[in-house]
Design a protein around this motif. Structure first.
Motif, PDB file in Angstrom:
ATOM      1  N   GLU A  61     -26.725   0.944  34.158  1.00 18.96           N
ATOM      2  CA  GLU A  61     -27.962   0.375  34.706  1.00 18.96           C
ATOM      3  C   GLU A  61     -28.785  -0.221  33.578  1.00 18.96           C
ATOM      4  N   GLY A  62     -29.935  -0.802  33.941  1.00 19.88           N
ATOM      5  CA  GLY A  62     -30.841  -1.366  32.943  1.00 19.88           C
ATOM      6  C   GLY A  62     -30.610  -2.852  32.732  1.00 19.88           C
ATOM      7  N   TRP A  63     -31.628  -3.510  32.216  1.00 24.03           N
ATOM      8  CA  TRP A  63     -31.595  -4.960  32.034  1.00 24.03           C
ATOM      9  C   TRP A  63     -30.475  -5.384  31.091  1.00 24.03           C
ATOM     10  N   ASP A  64     -30.282  -4.642  30.006  1.00 23.57           N
ATOM     11  CA  ASP A  64     -29.225  -5.001  29.054  1.00 23.57           C
ATOM     12  C   ASP A  64     -27.846  -4.550  29.521  1.00 23.57           C
ATOM     13  N   GLY A  65     -27.786  -3.938  30.700  1.00 20.38           N
ATOM     14  CA  GLY A  65     -26.499  -3.572  31.275  1.00 20.38           C
ATOM     15  C   GLY A  65     -26.067  -4.499  32.390  1.00 20.38           C
ATOM     16  N   CYS A  66     -26.695  -5.683  32.483  1.00 16.69           N
ATOM     17  CA  CYS A  66     -26.392  -6.601  33.582  1.00 16.69           C
ATOM     18  C   CYS A  66     -24.908  -6.957  33.648  1.00 16.69           C
ATOM     19  N   GLY A  67     -24.288  -7.171  32.497  1.00 19.55           N
ATOM     20  CA  GLY A  67     -22.874  -7.526  32.477  1.00 19.55           C
ATOM     21  C   GLY A  67     -21.941  -6.329  32.492  1.00 19.55           C
ATOM     22  N   GLY A  68     -22.509  -5.120  32.494  1.00 18.00           N
ATOM     23  CA  GLY A  68     -21.703  -3.901  32.526  1.00 18.00           C
ATOM     24  C   GLY A  68     -21.310  -3.371  31.164  1.00 18.00           C
ATOM     25  N   TYR A  69     -21.535  -4.171  30.105  1.00 13.68           N
ATOM     26  CA  TYR A  69     -21.082  -3.801  28.763  1.00 13.68           C
ATOM     27  C   TYR A  69     -22.168  -4.164  27.768  1.00 13.68           C
ATOM     28  N   HIS A  70     -22.387  -3.291  26.778  1.00 11.54           N
ATOM     29  CA  HIS A  70     -23.293  -3.633  25.678  1.00 11.54           C
ATOM     30  C   HIS A  70     -22.648  -3.201  24.369  1.00 11.54           C
ATOM     31  N   TYR A  71     -22.682  -4.087  23.396  1.00  9.76           N
ATOM     32  CA  TYR A  71     -21.948  -3.868  22.150  1.00  9.76           C
ATOM     33  C   TYR A  71     -22.438  -2.648  21.381  1.00  9.76           C
ATOM     34  N   SER A  72     -23.662  -2.215  21.611  1.00 13.24           N
ATOM     35  CA  SER A  72     -24.201  -1.054  20.907  1.00 13.24           C
ATOM     36  C   SER A  72     -23.679   0.272  21.456  1.00 13.24           C
ATOM     37  N   ASP A  73     -23.009   0.254  22.603  1.00 15.67           N
ATOM     38  CA  ASP A  73     -22.524   1.489  23.220  1.00 15.67           C
ATOM     39  C   ASP A  73     -21.225   1.951  22.570  1.00 15.67           C
ATOM     40  N   ASN A  74     -20.925   3.247  22.719  1.00 11.77           N
ATOM     41  CA  ASN A  74     -19.687   3.802  22.155  1.00 11.77           C
ATOM     42  C   ASN A  74     -18.903   4.624  23.173  1.00 11.77           C
ATOM     43  N   LYS A  75     -19.231   4.440  24.460  1.00 11.75           N
ATOM     44  CA  LYS A  75     -18.547   5.176  25.512  1.00 11.75           C
ATOM     45  C   LYS A  75     -18.184   4.213  26.642  1.00 11.75           C
ATOM     46  N   ILE A  76     -16.970   4.340  27.157  1.00 14.95           N
ATOM     47  CA  ILE A  76     -16.497   3.505  28.259  1.00 14.95           C
ATOM     48  C   ILE A  76     -16.340   4.365  29.502  1.00 14.95           C
ATOM     49  N   PHE A  77     -16.911   3.889  30.616  1.00 12.41           N
ATOM     50  CA  PHE A  77     -16.791   4.582  31.894  1.00 12.41           C
ATOM     51  C   PHE A  77     -15.526   4.162  32.647  1.00 12.41           C
ATOM     52  N   GLY A  78     -14.991   3.000  32.321  1.00 15.49           N
ATOM     53  CA  GLY A  78     -13.804   2.518  33.007  1.00 15.49           C
ATOM     54  C   GLY A  78     -13.757   1.004  33.001  1.00 15.49           C
ATOM     55  N   PHE A  79     -12.913   0.472  33.876  1.00 15.81           N
ATOM     56  CA  PHE A  79     -12.646  -0.965  33.894  1.00 15.81           C
ATOM     57  C   PHE A  79     -12.746  -1.456  35.338  1.00 15.81           C
ATOM     58  N   SER A  80     -13.781  -2.233  35.619  1.00 14.06           N
ATOM     59  CA  SER A  80     -14.000  -2.712  36.979  1.00 14.06           C
ATOM     60  C   SER A  80     -13.652  -4.198  37.084  1.00 14.06           C
ATOM     61  N   HIS A  81     -13.532  -4.680  38.317  1.00  9.71           N
ATOM     62  CA  HIS A  81     -12.903  -5.970  38.578  1.00  9.71           C
ATOM     63  C   HIS A  81     -13.857  -7.122  38.857  1.00  9.71           C
ATOM     64  N   THR A  82     -15.153  -6.867  38.935  1.00 10.13           N
ATOM     65  CA  THR A  82     -16.110  -7.965  39.127  1.00 10.13           C
ATOM     66  C   THR A  82     -17.281  -7.783  38.169  1.00 10.13           C
ATOM     67  N   HIS A  83     -17.675  -8.872  37.512  1.00  4.03           N
ATOM     68  CA  HIS A  83     -18.782  -8.838  36.562  1.00  4.03           C
ATOM     69  C   HIS A  83     -19.556 -10.155  36.599  1.00  4.03           C
ATOM     70  N   LEU A  84     -20.840 -10.059  36.296  1.00  2.00           N
ATOM     71  CA  LEU A  84     -21.681 -11.237  36.126  1.00  2.00           C
ATOM     72  C   LEU A  84     -21.915 -11.462  34.643  1.00  2.00           C
ATOM     73  N   SER A  85     -22.023 -12.712  34.244  1.00  7.15           N
ATOM     74  CA  SER A  85     -22.208 -13.045  32.838  1.00  7.15           C
ATOM     75  C   SER A  85     -23.491 -13.851  32.656  1.00  7.15           C
TER      76      SER A  85
END
Length: 201
Positions: free
Chosen positions: A39-63
């Protein structure tokens, strides 16, 4: 080198870029990518480079949007103890640590190593299909968690086991896109030997 060799899919995944590093084709129906933020504004695309944990791999994303949505049909390969909670609530969950040192993103290909499970993940797509390749550790259970509650509000869902190697289902959800309807079909390279449902309906 071709022009695509100079493309860096990580551009925009930090700061307020709101992009994702995963794979898609031009005008493709699937945008297969890792999700590191729920969640959160910087999580709009589902990924943020500052993170170090992956929840999984989903099939639709906005860029590049200013509002979060999508993240439909999340898959997460695991080994060892089977956990059905994502771990965002502070309890033990299926999310895994990762390092950018063991992560590659280029045109048409994404790869990452899941440190908690010793699993290597490789992703690519066609215009309508997402392809996952998981290399599991030997002598440990090979598991795939399918989380249909991932990210936006779940309205309805169904999973049907067709046979030993395929399943199909639906995911209807609500967020920026109202009453979004996703239908999916999955085929596995190995036979499904056991299933466990965590049905909260």
């Amino acid at each position: 080198k071709s022009a695509s060799d100079y493309v860096n899919p990580f551009i925009g995944t930090g700061g307020h870029g709101h992009t994702y590093p995963g794979v898609t084709t031009p005008f493709g129906m699937v945008q297969l990518s890792p999700d590191t933020r729920l969640e959160g504004w910087d999580g709009c695309g589902g990924y943020h480079y500052s993170d170090n944990k992956i929840f999984g791999f989903s099939h639709t994303h906005l860029s590049g949007t200013g509002i979060p949505d999508y993240g439909d049909v999340l898959l997460m390969p695991t080994s060892g103890e089977l956990l059905l909670n994502n771990g965002a609530d502070g309890n033990a969950g299926y999310a895994s640590k990762f390092s950018h040192k063991n992560e590659i993103a280029k045109v048409g290909f994404y790869q990452v190593f899941l440190e908690d499970y010793n699993i290597n993940v490789e992703l690519t797509t066609s215009p309508r299909v997402g392809f996952h390749k998981y290399t599991f550790p030997k002598n440990k259970p090979a598991q795939v968690v399918i989380d249909l509650e991932h990210r936006d509000s779940l309205l309805n869902y169904n999973i049907q086991i067709n046979d030993g190697v395929s399943i199909q289902g639906i995911r209807y959800s609500n967020d920026w896109a109202k009453e979004q309807k996703i239908h999916f079909y999955m085929q596995f390279s190995e036979e499904i030997t056991d299933t466990l449902f965590n049905d909260k309906k």
